[in-house]
Design a protein around this motif. Sequence first.
Motif, short mmCIF file in Angstrom:
data_model
loop_
_atom_site.label_atom_id
_atom_site.label_comp_id
_atom_site.label_asym_id
_atom_site.label_seq_id
_atom_site.Cartn_x
_atom_site.Cartn_y
_atom_site.Cartn_z
N VAL A 160 8.32 14.13 -0.83
CA VAL A 160 7.47 13.58 0.21
C VAL A 160 7.93 12.17 0.55
CG1 VAL A 160 5.50 14.95 -0.53
CG2 VAL A 160 5.79 12.65 -1.41
N SER A 161 7.55 11.71 1.74
CA SER A 161 7.79 10.33 2.18
C SER A 161 6.45 9.63 2.30
CB SER A 161 8.52 10.31 3.52
OG SER A 161 9.78 10.95 3.42
N MET A 162 6.43 8.36 1.92
CA MET A 162 5.17 7.63 1.86
C MET A 162 5.39 6.18 2.23
SD MET A 162 2.52 7.45 -1.35
CE MET A 162 0.93 6.66 -1.22
N GLU A 163 4.43 5.59 2.92
CA GLU A 163 4.50 4.18 3.31
C GLU A 163 3.14 3.54 3.09
OE1 GLU A 163 5.39 1.36 7.22
OE2 GLU A 163 6.10 3.43 7.16
N ILE A 164 3.15 2.30 2.60
CA ILE A 164 1.91 1.57 2.34
C ILE A 164 1.98 0.20 3.01
CG2 ILE A 164 1.49 2.73 0.15
CD1 ILE A 164 2.47 0.17 -1.24
N LEU A 165 0.82 -0.36 3.27
CA LEU A 165 0.69 -1.74 3.73
C LEU A 165 -0.05 -2.52 2.65
CD1 LEU A 165 0.99 -3.92 5.92
CD2 LEU A 165 -1.21 -3.20 6.82
N LEU A 166 0.64 -3.50 2.09
CA LEU A 166 0.09 -4.32 1.01
C LEU A 166 -0.22 -5.72 1.54
CD1 LEU A 166 1.37 -4.52 -2.61
CD2 LEU A 166 1.39 -6.61 -1.25
N THR A 167 -1.35 -6.25 1.16
CA THR A 167 -1.70 -7.62 1.54
C THR A 167 -1.84 -8.47 0.28
OG1 THR A 167 -4.06 -7.04 1.56
CG2 THR A 167 -2.88 -6.94 3.67
N PHE A 168 -1.25 -9.67 0.31
CA PHE A 168 -1.29 -10.55 -0.85
C PHE A 168 -1.37 -11.99 -0.37
CE2 PHE A 168 3.14 -10.52 0.31
CZ PHE A 168 3.59 -11.81 0.03
N SER A 169 -1.63 -12.88 -1.28
CA SER A 169 -1.64 -14.32 -1.01
C SER A 169 -1.06 -15.05 -2.21
CB SER A 169 -3.06 -14.82 -0.71
OG SER A 169 -3.90 -14.63 -1.85
N ILE A 170 -0.58 -16.28 -1.95
CA ILE A 170 0.00 -17.10 -3.01
C ILE A 170 -1.13 -17.91 -3.62
CG2 ILE A 170 1.72 -18.85 -3.57
CD1 ILE A 170 3.29 -17.90 -1.13
N ALA A 171 -1.61 -17.48 -4.78
CA ALA A 171 -2.74 -18.15 -5.42
C ALA A 171 -2.33 -19.41 -6.15
CB ALA A 171 -3.43 -17.18 -6.39
N ASP A 172 -1.12 -19.43 -6.69
CA ASP A 172 -0.62 -20.60 -7.43
C ASP A 172 0.70 -21.03 -6.81
OD1 ASP A 172 0.24 -22.51 -9.22
OD2 ASP A 172 -0.44 -21.42 -10.98
#
Length: 376
Positions: A160-172
């Motif tokens: 299968v093929s799969m794609e995700i959208l990840l959200t992050f931030s620089i905490a330090d």
Amino acid sequence: MSDQTISDQPEGSYGQLTQVRVPLEDAAIAFSQRDETGRLPIIVIPKRVSRIQLNLILYAVIILAAGVVLGDPLNAFWSLPLSILIAIVLVVLAVFRSFIVQIPEGVNGLLSRGGRYLRTLGSGSQFVLPNIAVSHLVTRRTIPFDAQVSQAPTRDNVRVSMEILLTFSIADPYKFIFNISADDFDRVLQASCHDALRTLIRSLSVEEMVNLQRKDIQELRATISQDVEPYGVSVHNIVVTFALPPEEFIRSHEARQLAVVQLVAEEEQQRLALQRQMNIAELARQKVLSDASTEALRLEQLQEQLRDFPAAAEFDLQRARIQVAQGLASNTRAMVQVGKVDDIAQTLILRDALQDREATAEIGGKDTPQNKAQNK
């Protein structure tokens, strides 16, 4: 996103995180301006370490030199003091502005002196000594990041093929700046997402892949968060934007679903047919019970009549026998099965009685002398 997009872009072939180097006063514009690939920088490195406005000092030197050179030829005694005053004002202004540091909104500033980290500043105007430099500006905004895998095998060996959208931030910001660069973190995050996605896909069947549960996404987020935590990064959310098995599997899956739907429809039809048969049988049973009840009521009424009028019942019985005997007598080919001898005697007696009655009726109807005498 189409399947063509998934197959045309190899994993890890493009970078999504970038950093730029601009003057400190242009940092706010740099954080909001996209490059030719549409990326926004997450780190800005100031070009000049010193914040003293050298252009103002240069203007002061030029004005002071002009006052010295032009004062004597023009006999302008006031030109030199004026130029000195203007030069002092420009120098003071240039040095004073170096004490004020403007950190853009939504950005953290890292301070260093002699190449050594001192502290982190928040947004707004800050008072900083000129010998302390702003080494890096790091965004605090939430950063989206795409990750994808192609032809990853599931637990039942369906790719299968799969794609995700990840959200992050620089905490330090300190950990991020002094442990890794933006480009290197891009590759690290891509590798972490690919490994976590392949591990997740391998642990699930293709049916479970089509209907991912929330706990599976949480496990994926926890795995990626553990990989990027040493860099001072916090992963907020993961959304599956694309998950597609091969077309052959999709067609077979749709065929199976159609077969299941047809089977359910057939079972429903069979259930309805069986219900109709049960209803018909129940109606027949109710009819039999009703007929039996009616017959029982009729027999009960007949029994009461026989008990109340026994002579009339006996007369009806004998009349019925006579009618049967008459019908048999008129048929020369009829064969009569007689049970007892008394039945024969009773039949003959009944026959003689009937004949006598008919003869009497016939004689009574004729005009004989005896009848005439009786009439007179």
